[in-house]
Scaffold this active site. Structure first.
Site, PDB file in Angstrom:
ATOM      1  N   VAL A  46      -2.423   1.250   1.149  1.00 36.09           N
ATOM      2  CA  VAL A  46      -2.057  -0.650   0.753  1.00 36.09           C
ATOM      3  C   VAL A  46      -1.420  -0.815   0.309  1.00 36.09           C
ATOM      4  CG1 VAL A  46      -4.541  -1.181   2.331  1.00 36.09           C
ATOM      5  CG2 VAL A  46      -3.905  -1.072  -0.527  1.00 36.09           C
ATOM      6  N   SER A  47      -0.107  -1.804   0.414  1.00 37.82           N
ATOM      7  CA  SER A  47       0.458  -1.949  -1.144  1.00 37.82           C
ATOM      8  C   SER A  47       0.258  -3.045  -1.677  1.00 37.82           C
ATOM      9  CB  SER A  47       2.028  -2.455  -0.214  1.00 37.82           C
ATOM     10  OG  SER A  47       1.527  -3.972   0.665  1.00 37.82           O
ATOM     11  N   LYS A  48       0.353  -3.659  -2.819  1.00 40.63           N
ATOM     12  CA  LYS A  48       0.040  -4.456  -3.661  1.00 40.63           C
ATOM     13  C   LYS A  48      -0.344  -6.169  -2.672  1.00 40.63           C
ATOM     14  CE  LYS A  48       0.745  -2.738  -7.894  1.00 40.63           C
ATOM     15  NZ  LYS A  48       0.957  -2.030  -9.499  1.00 40.63           N
TER      16      LYS A  48
END
Length: 101
Positions: A3-5
């Site tokens: 996941v990205s931020k």
């Protein structure tokens, strides 16, 4: 799981739910919180290291496995050479193991 931020909470839940629905035991989940452009994904590195011949790696979507097409192809090639299957749960169709002819 990766996941990205920006999408961490939503994407994490979608990936976790899909993996659990596919029968993956949560003790085998590996996770990175990183952009697809970053080169170091410690969770992916640990996951690939833990896989043994006869295992199947399940990922939510193909883009969770590779930084770009070249990285994805190299990773799949490495898995195939080691006798490890691949199951993609969502995206442009489900891909399992080696491509059929």
């Amino acid at each position: 799981m990766r996941v990205s931020k920006a999408d961490a909470s939503k994407a994490r839940h979608l990936q976790r739910d899909a993996l659990e629905l596919a029968g993956v035991d949560p003790k085998y989940f590996y996770e990175d919180q990183a952009s697809g452009k970053r080169e170091d994904w410690p969770g992916l590195t640990a996951c690939l290291k833990a896989l043994r011949e006869g295992d199947t790696l399940a990922v939510w979507k193909r883009d969770r496995l590779g930084r770009d097409l070249r990285h994805l192809i190299n990773t799949v090639h490495e898995l195939t050479a080691r006798g490890v299957g691949l199951k993609v749960l969502a995206g442009d169709g489900v891909v399992e193991g080696a491509p059929s002819r």
